[in-house]
Design a protein around this motif. Structure first.
Motif, PDB file in Angstrom:
ATOM      1  N   PHE A   1      76.463   5.926  89.120  1.00 47.84           N
ATOM      2  CA  PHE A   1      77.333   4.964  89.900  1.00 47.84           C
ATOM      3  C   PHE A   1      76.476   4.793  91.223  1.00 47.84           C
ATOM      4  CE2 PHE A   1      79.779   4.904  93.714  1.00 47.84           C
ATOM      5  CZ  PHE A   1      80.957   3.889  93.310  1.00 47.84           C
ATOM      6  N   ILE A   2      76.686   3.329  91.511  1.00 41.65           N
ATOM      7  CA  ILE A   2      75.838   2.642  92.550  1.00 41.65           C
ATOM      8  C   ILE A   2      76.899   2.645  93.640  1.00 41.65           C
ATOM      9  CG2 ILE A   2      74.718   0.652  93.208  1.00 41.65           C
ATOM     10  CD1 ILE A   2      73.443   1.954  90.845  1.00 41.65           C
ATOM     11  N   TYR A   3      76.506   3.194  94.701  1.00 43.68           N
ATOM     12  CA  TYR A   3      77.013   3.203  95.896  1.00 43.68           C
ATOM     13  C   TYR A   3      77.489   1.724  96.530  1.00 43.68           C
ATOM     14  CZ  TYR A   3      77.261   8.190  96.083  1.00 43.68           C
ATOM     15  OH  TYR A   3      77.515   9.470  96.147  1.00 43.68           O
ATOM     16  N   GLY A   4      78.722   1.208  96.561  1.00 41.02           N
ATOM     17  CA  GLY A   4      78.878  -0.023  97.207  1.00 41.02           C
ATOM     18  C   GLY A   4      78.617  -1.386  96.199  1.00 41.02           C
ATOM     19  N   GLY A   5      78.486  -0.959  94.795  1.00 41.62           N
ATOM     20  CA  GLY A   5      77.989  -1.794  93.782  1.00 41.62           C
ATOM     21  C   GLY A   5      78.630  -1.469  92.617  1.00 41.62           C
ATOM     22  N   PRO A   6      78.498  -2.109  91.424  1.00 42.46           N
ATOM     23  CA  PRO A   6      79.359  -2.032  90.133  1.00 42.46           C
ATOM     24  C   PRO A   6      78.578  -0.906  89.359  1.00 42.46           C
ATOM     25  CG  PRO A   6      77.570  -3.773  89.806  1.00 42.46           C
ATOM     26  CD  PRO A   6      77.520  -3.211  91.331  1.00 42.46           C
ATOM     27  N   PHE A   7      79.351  -0.424  88.199  1.00 44.42           N
ATOM     28  CA  PHE A   7      78.773   0.466  87.336  1.00 44.42           C
ATOM     29  C   PHE A   7      77.431  -0.427  86.445  1.00 44.42           C
ATOM     30  CE2 PHE A   7      82.916   2.621  88.040  1.00 44.42           C
ATOM     31  CZ  PHE A   7      82.258   4.116  88.149  1.00 44.42           C
ATOM     32  N   ILE A   8      76.556   0.258  86.476  1.00 47.01           N
ATOM     33  CA  ILE A   8      75.480  -0.338  85.452  1.00 47.01           C
ATOM     34  C   ILE A   8      74.791   0.950  84.491  1.00 47.01           C
ATOM     35  CG2 ILE A   8      74.769  -2.132  87.087  1.00 47.01           C
ATOM     36  CD1 ILE A   8      71.951  -0.608  87.651  1.00 47.01           C
ATOM     37  N   THR A   9      74.314   0.480  83.414  1.00 47.50           N
ATOM     38  CA  THR A   9      73.765   1.453  82.381  1.00 47.50           C
ATOM     39  C   THR A   9      72.409   1.693  83.002  1.00 47.50           C
ATOM     40  OG1 THR A   9      75.049   0.891  80.895  1.00 47.50           O
ATOM     41  CG2 THR A   9      73.015   1.964  80.295  1.00 47.50           C
ATOM     42  N   VAL A  10      72.036   2.996  83.142  1.00 47.11           N
ATOM     43  CA  VAL A  10      70.770   3.495  83.883  1.00 47.11           C
ATOM     44  C   VAL A  10      70.037   4.119  82.520  1.00 47.11           C
ATOM     45  CG1 VAL A  10      69.640   4.798  85.379  1.00 47.11           C
ATOM     46  CG2 VAL A  10      71.464   3.754  86.107  1.00 47.11           C
ATOM     47  N   ASN A  11      69.074   3.511  82.155  1.00 45.27           N
ATOM     48  CA  ASN A  11      68.434   4.215  81.087  1.00 45.27           C
ATOM     49  C   ASN A  11      67.189   5.307  81.484  1.00 45.27           C
ATOM     50  OD1 ASN A  11      69.346   2.648  78.986  1.00 45.27           O
ATOM     51  ND2 ASN A  11      68.022   0.952  79.447  1.00 45.27           N
ATOM     52  N   ARG A  12      67.726   6.611  81.673  1.00 44.84           N
ATOM     53  CA  ARG A  12      67.051   7.691  81.743  1.00 44.84           C
ATOM     54  C   ARG A  12      66.237   8.478  80.693  1.00 44.84           C
ATOM     55  NH1 ARG A  12      65.131   9.096  86.434  1.00 44.84           N
ATOM     56  NH2 ARG A  12      65.575  11.186  86.354  1.00 44.84           N
ATOM     57  N   PRO A  13      64.982   9.067  80.827  1.00 41.58           N
ATOM     58  CA  PRO A  13      64.498   9.560  79.718  1.00 41.58           C
ATOM     59  C   PRO A  13      65.222  11.005  79.487  1.00 41.58           C
ATOM     60  CG  PRO A  13      62.942  10.015  81.518  1.00 41.58           C
ATOM     61  CD  PRO A  13      64.029   8.815  81.957  1.00 41.58           C
ATOM     62  N   SER A  14      65.909  11.395  78.225  1.00 39.81           N
ATOM     63  CA  SER A  14      66.434  12.436  77.690  1.00 39.81           C
ATOM     64  C   SER A  14      65.852  13.454  77.260  1.00 39.81           C
ATOM     65  CB  SER A  14      67.698  11.977  76.965  1.00 39.81           C
ATOM     66  OG  SER A  14      68.375  13.087  76.517  1.00 39.81           O
ATOM     67  N   PRO A  15      65.742  14.764  77.577  1.00 40.10           N
ATOM     68  CA  PRO A  15      65.045  15.773  76.594  1.00 40.10           C
ATOM     69  C   PRO A  15      65.736  15.867  75.213  1.00 40.10           C
ATOM     70  CG  PRO A  15      66.627  16.814  78.313  1.00 40.10           C
ATOM     71  CD  PRO A  15      66.620  15.236  78.500  1.00 40.10           C
ATOM     72  N   PHE A  16      66.979  15.370  75.106  1.00 35.70           N
ATOM     73  CA  PHE A  16      67.540  15.441  73.955  1.00 35.70           C
ATOM     74  C   PHE A  16      67.338  14.125  72.872  1.00 35.70           C
ATOM     75  CE2 PHE A  16      69.746  18.402  76.758  1.00 35.70           C
ATOM     76  CZ  PHE A  16      69.884  19.285  75.703  1.00 35.70           C
ATOM     77  N   LEU A  17      66.752  14.342  71.888  1.00 40.02           N
ATOM     78  CA  LEU A  17      66.378  13.412  71.005  1.00 40.02           C
ATOM     79  C   LEU A  17      67.196  13.321  69.651  1.00 40.02           C
ATOM     80  CD1 LEU A  17      62.588  13.551  71.283  1.00 40.02           C
ATOM     81  CD2 LEU A  17      64.232  11.955  72.482  1.00 40.02           C
ATOM     82  N   ASP A  18      67.839  12.311  69.405  1.00 40.51           N
ATOM     83  CA  ASP A  18      68.499  12.303  68.119  1.00 40.51           C
ATOM     84  C   ASP A  18      67.883  12.104  66.752  1.00 40.51           C
ATOM     85  OD1 ASP A  18      70.917  12.271  66.643  1.00 40.51           O
ATOM     86  OD2 ASP A  18      71.279  10.276  66.593  1.00 40.51           O
ATOM     87  N   THR A  19      67.116  13.326  66.306  1.00 42.14           N
ATOM     88  CA  THR A  19      66.173  13.205  65.353  1.00 42.14           C
ATOM     89  C   THR A  19      65.850  14.819  64.884  1.00 42.14           C
ATOM     90  OG1 THR A  19      63.791  12.805  64.803  1.00 42.14           O
ATOM     91  CG2 THR A  19      64.234  13.777  67.113  1.00 42.14           C
ATOM     92  N   MET A  20      65.331  14.882  63.772  1.00 36.97           N
ATOM     93  CA  MET A  20      64.736  16.171  63.194  1.00 36.97           C
ATOM     94  C   MET A  20      63.402  16.637  64.114  1.00 36.97           C
ATOM     95  SD  MET A  20      67.051  16.783  60.708  1.00 36.97           S
ATOM     96  CE  MET A  20      66.234  17.911  59.751  1.00 36.97           C
ATOM     97  N   THR A  21      63.170  17.894  64.112  1.00 36.78           N
ATOM     98  CA  THR A  21      62.069  18.262  64.659  1.00 36.78           C
ATOM     99  C   THR A  21      60.629  17.754  64.187  1.00 36.78           C
ATOM    100  OG1 THR A  21      62.975  20.592  64.709  1.00 36.78           O
ATOM    101  CG2 THR A  21      60.625  20.334  65.255  1.00 36.78           C
ATOM    102  N   PRO A  22      60.121  16.857  65.066  1.00 37.24           N
ATOM    103  CA  PRO A  22      58.755  15.992  64.414  1.00 37.24           C
ATOM    104  C   PRO A  22      57.855  17.245  63.955  1.00 37.24           C
ATOM    105  CG  PRO A  22      59.533  15.468  66.678  1.00 37.24           C
ATOM    106  CD  PRO A  22      60.320  16.678  66.451  1.00 37.24           C
ATOM    107  N   MET A  23      57.166  16.721  63.107  1.00 37.50           N
ATOM    108  CA  MET A  23      55.904  17.676  62.597  1.00 37.50           C
ATOM    109  C   MET A  23      54.997  18.158  63.394  1.00 37.50           C
ATOM    110  SD  MET A  23      55.639  18.453  59.375  1.00 37.50           S
ATOM    111  CE  MET A  23      56.172  17.007  58.420  1.00 37.50           C
ATOM    112  N   ASN A  24      54.638  19.245  63.233  1.00 37.31           N
ATOM    113  CA  ASN A  24      53.592  20.082  64.023  1.00 37.31           C
ATOM    114  C   ASN A  24      54.088  20.592  65.548  1.00 37.31           C
ATOM    115  OD1 ASN A  24      51.583  20.455  62.211  1.00 37.31           O
ATOM    116  ND2 ASN A  24      51.014  18.187  62.330  1.00 37.31           N
ATOM    117  N   LEU A  25      55.338  20.344  65.807  1.00 32.32           N
ATOM    118  CA  LEU A  25      56.016  20.865  67.224  1.00 32.32           C
ATOM    119  C   LEU A  25      56.874  22.189  66.896  1.00 32.32           C
ATOM    120  CD1 LEU A  25      57.329  17.426  68.694  1.00 32.32           C
ATOM    121  CD2 LEU A  25      55.092  18.778  69.125  1.00 32.32           C
TER     122      LEU A  25
END
Length: 690
Positions: free
Chosen positions: A69-93
């Motif tokens: 939410f932006i105070y005094g402004g419109p809703f906009i999408t904020v792209n934040r780095p998420s710790p959750f990834l929509d993937t399988m466990t990558p190799m060697n991790l």
């Protein structure tokens, strides 16, 4: 502009200067007491600077994909780095809950909350019986229940780990380990640490009460698991009584291989995979047979003709039977294609050869003729020497010259009879010349170690293998490593171990065979009885009494550390394991710890995957219930994944793997484990575990 939050009035004009106007009751106020928030750098909207409000440490995993939410402004999408990834466990991790298509994420999000809920339901339903059986109060029960509720809530909301409040060395170790974690949230840290923390924290809930100190919240489930599979045990016992007789080389090898495979498929009885629901292999076989009949496999390919039409055609491959047997010996044949790595032949040959060589070394060992070298080792390690103080006098003072003279006179006056009697007693009381474990490079006996997994039918299978090894004189002793607290629902504790042995000894099971097999042609349905099961149980009790079977419950098996770190956290246990002719690690949790709980390349060799953990030759037996594996032929993993991307979560496939290497046992560069705890002079106490 209308407010997105009911009952909250928002400013109608943009905020100038990049500083938001604080509005009471806004999300900023609501979260300020819980988490410290940070603001992003100013941005411009309709020509004016505005500042975003961001949940920097939001517990909501989906928050990062929602508009801020932006105070005094419109809703906009904020792209934040998420710790959750929509993937399988990558190799060697490492496996962890941030990969949303992984079994680790599924376990933390769906499976473990169900396990905790079942404990809460059990406490609510059978509270009166639990209090009566444990001498606990209503307050004890409520306090434990509240601790389980909090643990579940903290998990599902991805909170930070709570420190342990117990004032014990073990709890203090855990608090140090928690403090040293880079990520302290349940999902964000490694799956291994989080799972072990959850079960250890669950145990703390009991330890903080007065009446539930020894309460096992999984005990009833484990007992039911045993009862549900007694028929299978009787079937195995009927053949075991012939396997234990001294046999020629080829039969001995064949029986060794068979028992290893029975140990493998018994690992399907894992209550943590079934969320505590009972695993009945007989019913499972019937269900699998019905499923196979409804969806039969394609027919075998037609027979091939000889080269250029000449010569006879080859026989067609036989049609696979549309029946899945629950008979443990038939199961080995039915599931042959499900065994992805099979080192049983190599194990049977090399363990026998190594045991023979070790037996010769034990018999030729002269170490026992010499005194313990604790003091020399302590000096080398820079540890202060223990002082053997003179025994105190009656007044508690040191002996004086006058008293020594008087004692000398008394000795002279002693009669020969008295002197002889005292000398005899002194000789009998003299300690044995037991060498220091830190000095020994040859064990006291040829030993085979089993690091146990599940109780019930699986432990029964492990006991059968151990009995066979002793009866065939391959080894002299078997050490069973069990957990020191309730763990992953069905893991073996010392209490569970003794329960299984005694339940076998006292079993009165008698029932018509579930398979419908008959006695002779056209005879009555065969009756399965527990006669031979009782015989085995009686022998196992005798082995426990004689020290041939030994139960060991070191703390390390409930630590959150993978096995490559054992030398760092428990060097004494590592040294104990070095005395074994081989170590059998059972089940999925042990396999994960062997591989460092890391998603390694599935074609990586078993020895390389162990990452240097080779105290002795290692055998790993597990049905696959987590997304890591090694030692597969090239292309096999891709083939299985293409057919079913979740094949590694089902427990339908298995591996029996072997690493023949072992670190050479040498004189340790540190004093033995007993040094400076109690002064034993130059003689160490006798160690029955080496």
């Amino acid at each position: 502009m209308s407010s997105p939050v009911k009952g909250v009035s928002l400013p109608q004009s943009p905020v100038k200067g990049g500083t938001p106007t604080k509005v009471p009751g806004t999300p900023a106020d609501l979260t300020q007491s819980k988490k410290s928030s940070k603001t992003s750098s100013p941005t411009r909207s309709t020509g004016e600077e505005v500042q975003r409000f961001v949940h920097q440490n939001s517990d909501d995993e989906d928050y990062y994909t929602k508009p801020d939410f932006i105070y005094g402004g419109p809703f906009i999408t904020v792209n934040r780095p998420s710790p959750f990834l929509d993937t399988m466990t990558p190799m060697n991790l490492p496996l962890q809950g941030t990969f949303k298509k992984s079994f680790a994420y599924f376990s933390l999000k769906d499976r473990i909350p169900v396990i905790l809920t079942k404990i809460i339901d059990y406490l609510s339903r059978d509270g009166a019986n639990i209090k009566s059986a444990n001498g606990a109060s209503e307050e004890d029960l409520n306090n434990f229940m509240q601790s389980v509720v909090k643990l579940k809530n903290d998990l599902v909301t991805n909170k930070d780990y709570d420190p342990f409040t117990l004032d014990t060395p073990n709890a203090k170790k855990w608090n140090i380990w928690i403090e040293n974690q880079d990520n302290k949230k349940y999902f964000n840290n490694t799956w291994m640490f989080t799972e072990c923390y959850l079960y250890r924290k669950l145990r703390e809930g009991c330890e903080l009460t007065k009446g539930l100190q020894n309460f096992d919240y999984f005990e009833e489930q484990k007992k039911s698991a045993f009862d549900n599979n007694v028929e299978l045990m009787c079937i195995v016992a009927d053949k075991m009584v012939n396997m234990v007789h001294k046999s020629e080389k080829d039969k001995r090898k064949a029986d060794f291989v068979t028992l290893l495979k029975i140990c493998l498929w018994a690992n399907k009885c894992d209550l943590s995979l079934s969320l505590g629901s009972q695993v009945n292999l007989i019913q499972a076989a019937k269900d699998a047979t019905e499923k196979l009949r409804l969806n039969p496999p394609p027919p075998p390919p037609p027979p091939k003709k000889g080269k250029k039409g000449k010569g006879p055609a080859k026989d067609a491959a036989p049609q696979a039977p549309l029946v899945i047997s629950h008979d443990p010996f038939q199961m080995i044949l039915d599931l042959k294609d499900k065994l992805l790595v099979d080192d049983t032949s190599k194990i049977a040959d090399q363990i026998v050869n190594k045991a023979d060589a070790m037996m010769k070394a034990v018999n030729a060992n002269t170490t026992f003729k010499f005194k313990c070298s604790c003091h020399r080792l302590a000096t080398l390690a820079g540890v202060p020497l223990c002082k053997q103080e003179a025994p105190p006098t009656e007044e508690g003072k040191e002996a004086t010259p006058e008293k020594e003279a008087k004692e000398g006179k008394d000795k002279k006056e002693a009669t020969p009879e008295k002197e002889g009697k005292e000398g005899k007693e002194k000789k009998e009381d003299a300690p044995k010349q037991i060498p220091c474990p830190a000095k020994m490079t040859v064990p006291q006996a040829v030993m085979f170690d089993i690091v146990c997994d599940n109780t019930g039918y699986e432990l029964f299978a492990d006991l059968c293998l151990a009995h066979f090894l002793v009866a065939q004189k391959i080894v002299q002793k078997v050490r069973f490593h069990v957990k020191d607290m309730p763990w992953f629902i069905s893991d073996v504790t010392e209490k569970d171990f003794r329960y299984v042995v005694n339940a076998c000894t006292n079993s009165n099971f008698s029932k018509e065979a579930s398979s419908g097999v008959t006695e002779g042609e056209g005879g009555a349905v065969k009756v399965i009885k527990a006669d031979n099961l009782r015989t085995l149980g009686q022998q196992w009790n005798q082995y426990l009494t004689d020290g041939v079977f030994q139960i060991m419950a070191e703390e390390y098996w409930t630590y959150p550390h993978v096995y490559r770190d054992m030398k760092k956290y428990d060097p004494n246990l590592y040294r104990k394991l070095q005395y074994a002719v081989a170590i059998l690690f059972k089940g999925d949790l042990n396999y994960r710890k062997l591989l460092g709980d890391r998603n390694c390349n599935p074609t990586t060799g078993f020895e390389a995957a162990l990452q240097g953990f080779i105290p002795a030759p290692i055998i790993a037996i597990r049905t696959v219930k987590a997304e890591l594996i090694c030692g597969l032929p090239k292309g096999r993993w891709d083939q299985l994944t293409a057919a079913d991307e979740k094949w590694m979560q089902t427990g339908d496939y298995g591996v029996i793997q072997y690493c023949p290497k072992g670190e050479a046992l040498k004189v340790a560069d540190r004093p033995c484990m007993d040094y400076c705890q109690t002064c034993f002079g130059v003689i160490c106490p006798e160690h029955t575990d080496i």
